[in-house]
Design an enzyme around this catalytic site. Structure first.
Site, PDB file in Angstrom:
ATOM      1  CG  ASN A   1      -8.781   2.636   0.857  1.00 50.15           C
ATOM      2  OD1 ASN A   1      -7.622   2.406   1.183  1.00 50.15           O
ATOM      3  ND2 ASN A   1      -9.727   1.718   0.965  1.00 50.15           N
TER       4      ASN A   1
ATOM      5  CG  ASP B   1      -7.611   0.189  -2.103  1.00 46.56           C
ATOM      6  OD1 ASP B   1      -7.229   1.053  -1.298  1.00 46.56           O
ATOM      7  OD2 ASP B   1      -7.459  -1.025  -1.897  1.00 46.56           O
TER       8      ASP B   1
ATOM      9  CD  GLU C   1      -3.159   0.645   0.258  1.00 42.39           C
ATOM     10  OE1 GLU C   1      -2.582   1.657  -0.206  1.00 42.39           O
ATOM     11  OE2 GLU C   1      -4.381   0.450   0.124  1.00 42.39           O
TER      12      GLU C   1
END
Length: 284
Positions: free
Chosen positions: A146, A194, A15
């Site tokens: 997100n 996302d 991420e």
């Protein structure tokens, strides 16, 4: 044509990619992996830095150091050693929650949301860390916080994944996030929105979890381009490289897909913007 594998380091949940222009490196995190990875595109070499905490996002400091949003709150990070020092606790009475995706706003403050470690995902706030170390809740009711992007200092694009929207809010310099201005409905695009980034033309590049792709959307919501992936779960993306013209894409591990969890890259013909730096002390 699929994006290509950029690095062979596999993460359960990669991420938060950010281009560190001063170091000329792409940095990203592994959330349950408890690590930061730093990739030098000129050599292909990647360094893994182990952490003693669960990170949710990483920002680069104006002094060359770094700051994390973690399960404990906001923490300084020494990129060389992995040492972390708490700047400000967030929800210390809620061990069932952790901080998730975030970015620095146009004023150099780190903004990141909180979410449940496991189901059920009870709504939580978006927090902002000021340069003085003070923390304030600026938006509430988020299930899976997100992607963030500021097309202008007073405007914030934001993704709360389960809504399957990208919301544009007013963003005053001081105080909480302002009223909702409008939304882009992405429910017809496969997967769940996302992480995201902006290009230099103001278009949004959004990773779609379980959607096998990153899609470029105009501010009006029209799909302008698609970068396909050979894995189902892209998590976030950012532009980097000397010309800010490489799109770097993080992914999560998925069974039956051997390249899942790796870092990918593509040259989609767009250019990005420099990462906003954290303006507070980062001791790095």
């Amino acid at each position: 044509m699929f994006a290509e594998v950029a690095d062979s380091a596999r993460l359960a949940l990669g991420e938060g990619p950010v281009w560190d222009a001063a170091a000329a490196q792409l940095r990203w995190i592994g959330i349950p992996d408890r690590c930061v990875l730093s990739h030098d595109p000129s050599t292909g070499h990647t360094v893994r830095t182990e952490l003693d905490t669960v990170p949710g996002t990483l920002a680069i400091g104006a002094d060359g150091g770094a700051v994390l949003a973690t399960e404990r709150g906001f923490e300084r990070l020494d990129l060389a050693t992995g040492r972390t020092d708490l700047l400000a606790a967030v929800e210390p009475d809620r061990p069932d929650r952790r901080m998730n995706d975030g970015k620095c706003d146009p004023y150099g403050r780190l903004v990141a949301g909180t979410m449940q470690f496991d189901e059920p995902r009870l709504p939580g706030p978006l927090y902002r860390l000021g340069a003085d170390g003070g923390v304030s809740a600026v938006l509430d009711g988020l299930a899976i916080p997100n992607g963030l992007a500021w097309p202008e200092p007073d405007r914030l694009w934001y993704i709360d994944t389960p809504t399957r929207r990208i919301d544009l809010f007013a963003y005053p310099e001081h105080g909480p996030v302002g009223p909702l201005i409008r939304s882009i409905d992405v429910s017809r695009i496969p997967g769940m929105p996302d992480g995201m980034t902006l290009d230099a033309d103001g278009n949004l590049w959004v990773a779609f979890w379980d959607g096998w792709a990153v899609h470029c959307l105009s501010p009006a919501g029209r799909v302008l381009a698609t970068v396909e992936l050979p894995v189902p779960r892209p998590t976030s993306c950012t532009f980097g490289g000397p010309g800010l013209d490489t799109l770097w894409i993080t992914t999560a591990t998925s069974s039956r897909h051997p390249a899942s969890g790796l870092l990918f890259r593509d040259a989609p013909g767009a250019k990005g913007l420099p990462a906003q730096l954290w303006s507070g002390p980062s001791d790095g």
